[in-house]
Design an enzyme around this catalytic site. Structure first.
Site, mmCIF file in Angstrom:
data_model
loop_
_atom_site.group_PDB
_atom_site.id
_atom_site.type_symbol
_atom_site.label_atom_id
_atom_site.label_comp_id
_atom_site.label_asym_id
_atom_site.label_seq_id
_atom_site.Cartn_x
_atom_site.Cartn_y
_atom_site.Cartn_z
ATOM 1 N N VAL A 271 60.466 95.779 -26.447
ATOM 2 C CA VAL A 271 58.999 95.546 -26.917
ATOM 3 C C VAL A 271 58.483 97.146 -26.392
ATOM 4 O O VAL A 271 56.746 96.719 -27.011
ATOM 5 C CB VAL A 271 58.388 94.551 -25.168
ATOM 6 N N ALA A 272 58.456 97.800 -25.213
ATOM 7 C CA ALA A 272 57.733 98.767 -25.203
ATOM 8 C C ALA A 272 57.866 99.792 -26.316
ATOM 9 O O ALA A 272 57.264 100.848 -26.082
ATOM 10 C CB ALA A 272 58.600 99.310 -23.597
ATOM 11 N N GLU A 276 52.996 97.016 -31.121
ATOM 12 C CA GLU A 276 52.631 95.766 -31.895
ATOM 13 C C GLU A 276 51.068 95.638 -32.617
ATOM 14 O O GLU A 276 50.703 95.072 -33.301
ATOM 15 C CB GLU A 276 53.083 94.540 -30.802
ATOM 16 N N ASP A 318 39.385 107.471 -68.365
ATOM 17 C CA ASP A 318 39.158 107.021 -69.906
ATOM 18 C C ASP A 318 37.613 108.147 -69.941
ATOM 19 O O ASP A 318 37.478 108.747 -68.778
ATOM 20 C CB ASP A 318 39.092 105.544 -70.436
ATOM 21 N N ASP A 561 42.758 100.839 -71.377
ATOM 22 C CA ASP A 561 43.338 101.593 -69.926
ATOM 23 C C ASP A 561 43.946 100.291 -68.684
ATOM 24 O O ASP A 561 44.325 101.055 -68.092
ATOM 25 C CB ASP A 561 41.616 101.568 -69.571
ATOM 26 N N GLU A 626 55.550 104.428 -21.423
ATOM 27 C CA GLU A 626 56.868 103.066 -21.676
ATOM 28 C C GLU A 626 57.933 103.573 -21.330
ATOM 29 O O GLU A 626 58.589 102.746 -20.742
ATOM 30 C CB GLU A 626 55.907 101.831 -21.807
ATOM 31 N N ASP A 655 46.276 99.761 -24.798
ATOM 32 C CA ASP A 655 46.104 100.557 -26.200
ATOM 33 C C ASP A 655 45.561 99.731 -27.556
ATOM 34 O O ASP A 655 45.384 100.893 -28.218
ATOM 35 C CB ASP A 655 48.414 100.737 -26.085
#
Length: 817
Positions: A271-272, A276, A318, A561, A626, A655
C-alpha cells in the site's frame, strides 16, 4: 465479352427493374458497413488490468484474509474509484463510420427501363444510370456518359479546392482521384450542370468505402506517449515493491516473526509503494488542460490528447480549409483596366452571389470572380438587367472556354489562356510571361476577352473570333493570415510542419513557399510537401514520421483526411469547415478553424506534462519516505510505524489532495521556447529519481527519529499518532516547495495557485481534528496526542520544506545566478 461489358446496360435506358433487383441481391446494398467498437463492459474491465490495480487488489484480498476488513474495504473502494475514473475517461461512442454514412445520398434519381425513377440510395447497384443535376448528392461512384456543364465539388474527398468539370472522355484508371474528370464519386455534390453517369462502384467498393476501410484499420495502436510513460513507471513500481516485500519477508522470517505478521508487513509495504492518487492526479491534470484549451477555442475529445499535443514534434496538415481558407478567391488581376476586366468577367458568369458579395451559388471560380466584382461595385444582376444575354456557348472541356453575347452587342469570353490566344486580334504585350508567372505561383489563370456580339443567324451565337484580350485573372484558395505566423512560431518551438494535400503539386509548393513551410532539407529527411496524396498515402506519410520516432499531430477538414487523423498520435479536426466524419475521427477540434490555435494547445499540453511530472515526483517522494520508514523500522526491530489504513489516508488525502492542486499550476512563461521533449524521454528521468530518493530519505529520517523517540516516552498507539502527525505535516508543507525545481515558493508567486494554499490549510485542520477526535483516532488506531505533541510534530514537519527551499538558494548561489 468481359464481366464489365455484361454489367453495362443498353445506352441511356438503364437496367430493367428485374435486373436491378437481381444485382442488389448479388452485390449487396449501397451502404457502408459499420465496424463494431469495444463494448462498454470491455472498456470497464480493461481498467482493472493494469499492474497498479492488480497490486492493490492483492493487498485488498490479503487484508481480508487477515481479518482487517476496514483496510480491505478502503483498498477495494480505491480500486473501484480508479477503475471508474479510467472508464468514464475513455468511454465515448465510435461514430466516425456512422457520420461517414450520413454523408451519402439518402435517395437517388435513376434511369431504369428507359424511365426516370427515384429510389433509396441503398438500392443503387452497379450498372444503374444516375441522372444528375445541380444540388444533387452523388449516390455512388459512376462513369460519366453525358455532361452538360456537369461540375462537382470534390474538396472534402480529394483536397482540390476548385470545382471539377466532368467530361465523358475516358481518363486513365490509375490517374489521381482529383484528375479523374470522367468519374463522379459517392458523397460529392453537383454544383452546376446536368449529366448522366453509369454506376461502377457502390458501398464499400466506392472511394468512400475505401476511406471507411482505412478509417476502421487506422490507429490500431492509439496509446499516447503519456500512457506509455506512465505504464513504464507502473511496471518499475511493481518490480521495486515486489523486491522490497520479498526482502522484508525474508528478514521477518529470519527474525522469527509469524507468517501473519510478515503478511501484514507485506500488505503495508504494498500500500505504501503504490501512489493511489496517481490516476486521479493524471485525470484532473488532463481535465484542467481541457478546460484551459476550451478557453483558447480548442476542444479535446480524448483526454490523453491534451498531453500528446504538448509533446508533438511534427504537425502534418492538410492544405485546403486548414492552412488555406477553403474558398476560391481572386488574388491577382493583370491588365490595364481592372474595372473593365472584372466587368467583362462578371458578364461571362452563370453563378450568383448576394448584393453584398456574400453567399454564392454555382461554380466556385465564378463565385470568386463575382465577389471581386462586387467589391468594385459591379453586380451581375445589374448586368443582366441592363445588358440581357442574347445567346451563350457553355463551357466545354475541349474548347476550354465559354462565351455569352449580350444586348449591348458585345461577346464576353473567358477561359484558358491558350484557348483564347489563337482567337485574338489584339493581345496585350507580356501576357504570356504574365500567365507563366501567375501559374508558377500556383494560381489558376483565366483569360478574359471581348468580341463582336452582334446577332447572327447561327443559333449558337456569334463566333468566338477576332477577340480583344483584356487581361488575366489569377485565382487561388489563399493561405489563412494567421497560419503564416503560426508555422513560424511552431518552427521556433522545434516543431516541423508538413503539408499533405490532394491538390496539384505546383499549387501545393507555391502555397507551402508562401506559408514558410519549404526550407532546405538535410540529406535523408522526409519531404515536407506531399501533393496529389490519396487517403492511403496520407496515412503512409504519418506512419513514416512515426517510424522515425516523431510524435505526429495530423490536422484536416475533409473526408480524405479522416483516416490519417485516426492514425496520428493526435488528430486535429477543423470545427467549422470540417466534415462530421473528420470531427469524429479527431481527438481535438479547433472551433474557429484557426491553425494558430494548435500552438496554444501545444503550450497548454507542455504545461500539463510539467504539472504531471512535478505531481508525480511529489507523490513518489512521499511513497518513498513511507517505504523507508517501514524498512528502517523493520531493520531496527521496531514495531510497524503505520498500519495499511493509515498509509492509505496519507497517500489519498495528505499527499493526494495537494497533488491534485499542483496540476493546476499555470504553464511556465518559457514553455514554448524549449524544444519538444524527445519521445523516448521517460516521465521520470535520473534527475527526478534523485529528487525522489533525496526527499524520501529526508522525510524518513525525521519520521523514524520521531517514532523511535515517541516509543521511549509513549505507548505504541501514541507513538504511531506522533509519527503520523510528523509525516502528514511534512508532506503537506513540502507541497509548497514542489511547485518549482529552481524557484522558491515566494518567487513562483504565493497567490498564483490559491487552491493549493486552501487545500494545505484545510488539510492541516482536518489532520489535527483527526488526531484529537476520539472516534476517528480510534478508527485509525491512534492514541490521544496532547497539544504540545501536535505542536512539536508540526515543527518537525517544517524541516523538509525548509531544507528544500534553502537548497534551491544554495544551488543558485553556486551557479552564480
Amino acid at each position: 465479352m468481359s464481366d464489365r461489358e455484361e454489367m453495362r446496360p443498353p445506352p441511356h435506358r438503364g437496367l430493367s427493374p428485374e435486373e436491378a433487383a437481381a444485382r442488389l441481391v448479388r452485390c449487396g446494398p449501397n451502404e457502408l458497413t459499420k465496424g463494431r467498437g469495444p463494448s462498454a463492459w470491455r472498456l470497464l474491465l480493461g481498467q482493472f488490468m493494469s499492474p497498479v490495480i492488480g497490486l492493490l487488489a492483492a493487498a485488498c484480498v490479503a487484508s481480508a484474509l487477515l481479518g482487517e476488513y476496514a483496510d480491505s474495504g478502503a483498498i477495494a473502494g480505491i480500486v473501484v474509484v480508479i477503475g471508474l475514473l479510467g472508464f468514464f475517461q475513455e468511454y465515448r461512442a465510435e461514430r466516425a463510420l456512422t457520420a461517414l454514412r450520413s454523408l451519402t445520398a439518402p435517395r437517388a434519381r435513376l434511369l431504369r427501363g428507359g424511365r426516370l425513377t427515384v429510389v433509396p440510395a441503398a438500392e443503387v447497384v452497379p450498372g444503374d444510370l444516375l441522372s444528375l443535376e445541380a444540388g444533387d448528392l452523388v449516390a455512388a461512384d459512376a462513369r460519366v456518359l453525358t455532361s452538360h456543364g456537369l461540375t462537382t465539388d470534390e474538396a472534402a474527398l480529394t483536397g482540390e479546392s476548385a470545382a471539377v468539370r466532368k467530361d465523358p472522355r475516358a481518363v486513365a484508371e490509375r490517374a489521381p482521384l482529383a484528375e479523374r474528370t470522367d468519374r463522379v464519386f459517392m458523397g460529392t455534390e453537383v454544383v452546376d450542370g446536368t449529366g448522366l453517369a453509369e454506376v461502377v462502384g457502390t458501398g464499400m467498393a466506392s472511394e468512400f468505402g475505401k476511406i471507411a476501410t482505412l478509417l476502421a484499420g487506422a490507429g490500431e495502436d492509439r496509446s499516447t506517449p503519456l500512457q506509455r510513460r506512465l505504464a513504464q513507471v507502473s511496471r518499475l513500481l511493481i518490480l521495486l515493491c515486489l523486491a522490497i516485500v520479498a526482502i522484508i519477508a525474508i528478514i521477518g522470517l529470519l527474525r522469527g516473526l509469524g507468517w501473519i505478521e510478515v503478511l501484514m508487513i507485506a500488505v503495508s509495504l504494498a500500500v505504501a509503494a503504490v501512489p493511489e492518487g496517481l490516476p486521479a492526479v493524471v485525470t484532473i491534470a488532463l481535465a484542467v488542460g481541457v478546460r484551459r484549451m476550451a478557453a483558447r477555442r480548442v476542444l479535446i475529445r480524448r483526454l490523453p490528447a491534451v498531453e500528446t499535443l504538448g509533446c508533438t514534434t511534427v504537425i502534418c496538415t492538410d492544405k485546403t480549409g486548414t492552412l488555406t481558407t477553403g474558398v476560391m478567391t481572386v488574388r491577382e488581376l493583370w491588365g490595364e483596366d481592372h474595372g473593365r476586366l472584372l466587368d467583362a468577367a462578371a458578364a461571362c458568369c452563370d453563378a450568383e452571389v448576394e448584393e453584398s458579395g456574400g453567399g454564392g451559388v454555382g461554380d466556385p471560380t465564378e463565385v470568386a470572380i463575382l465577389r471581386a466584382a462586387v467589391a468594385e461595385g459591379i453586380h451581375r444582376r445589374t448586368i443582366e438587367a441592363e445588358r440581357p444575354r442574347t445567346s451563350e456557348r457553355p463551357f466545354d472541356a475541349e474548347r476550354k472556354r465559354m462565351s455569352i453575347a449580350r444586348a449591348d452587342g458585345v461577346l464576353y469570353v473567358k477561359g484558358a489562356v491558350e484557348s483564347l490566344l489563337g482567337l485574338a486580334r489584339s493581345v496585350p504585350a507580356g501576357i504570356e510571361a504574365a500567365n507563366d508567372e501567375l501559374a508558377a505561383r500556383g494560381l489558376r489563370v483565366l483569360a478574359v476577352a471581348v468580341g463582336d456580339g452582334a446577332a447572327v443567324s447561327d443559333p449558337a451565337g456569334p463566333p468566338e473570333a477576332d477577340l480583344e484580350l483584356i487581361g488575366l485573372i489569377g485565382l487561388a484558395d489563399p493561405p489563412r493570415a494567421e497560419a503564416v505566423a503560426a508555422i513560424a512560431a511552431a518552427h521556433r518551438a522545434g516543431i516541423e510542419t508538413v503539408m499533405i494535400t490532394g491538390d496539384h503539386p505546383r499549387t501545393a509548393h507555391a502555397i507551402a513557399a508562401e506559408l514558410g513551410i519549404l526550407r532546405e532539407r538535410r540529406s535523408g529527411e522526409p519531404e515536407l510537401v506531399h501533393a496529389r496524396a490519396t487517403p492511403a498515402e496520407k496515412i503512409a506519410v504519418v506512419r513514416e514520421w512515426r517510424a522515425r520516432g516523431a510524435v505526429v499531430a495530423m490536422t484536416g477538414d475533409g473526408i480524405n483526411d479522416a483516416p490519417a487523423l485516426r492514425e496520428a498520435d493526435v488528430g486535429i479536426a477543423m470545427g467549422k469547415t470540417g466534415t462530421e466524419v473528420t470531427r469524429e475521427a479527431g481527438d481535438v477540434v479547433l472551433t474557429e478553424d484557426n491553425f494558430a490555435d494548435i500552438l496554444a494547445g501545444v503550450r497548454e499540453g507542455r504545461g500539463v506534462f510539467d504539472n504531471i511530472r512535478k505531481s508525480l515526483v511529489y507523490l513518489l517522494a512521499g511513497n518513498t519516505g513511507e517505504l523507508c520508514v517501514m524498512l528502517s523500522a523493520t531493520a531496527m526491530a521496531l514495531p510497524l510505524p503505520f498500519l495499511p489504513l493509515q498509509i492509505l489516508w496519507i497517500n489519498l488525502v495528505t499527499d493526494g489532495l495537494p497533488a491534485l492542486t499542483l496540476v493546476m499550476d499555470p504553464a511556465d512563461e518559457d514553455v514554448m521556447e524549449r524544444p519538444p521533449r524527445p519521445p523516448e524521454e521517460p516521465i521520470l528521468g535520473a534527475h527526478e529519481w534523485r529528487q525522489i530518493i533525496f526527499i524520501g530519505l529526508l522525510d524518513a529520517s525525521i519520521v523514524v527519529g520521531a517514532f523511535a523517540w515517541a516509543l521511549g516516552h509513549r505507548d505504541l498507539a501514541m507513538a504511531r499518532a506522533f509519527a503520523f502527525a510528523v509525516l502528514v505535516f511534512a508532506s503537506l508543507l513540502r507541497a509548497l516547495a514542489a511547485r518549482s525545481e529552481t524557484r522558491t515558493f515566494w518567487e513562483v508567486g504565493a497567490l498564483t495557485n490559491l487552491r493549493l494554499l486552501a487545500v494545505i490549510g484545510a488539510s492541516i485542520v482536518v489532520q489535527v481534528a483527526l488526531l484529537h477526535w476520539p472516534w476517528s483516532a480510534g478508527l485509525l488506531g491512534f492514541g490521544a496526542l496532547t497539544i504540545v505533541d501536535t505542536a512539536i510534530a508540526f515543527a518537525l514537519g517544517m524541516i523538509p520544506v525548509t531544507v528544500l527551499e534553502g537548497r534551491k538558494l544554495l544551488l543558485r548561489r553556486r551557479r552564480g545566478c
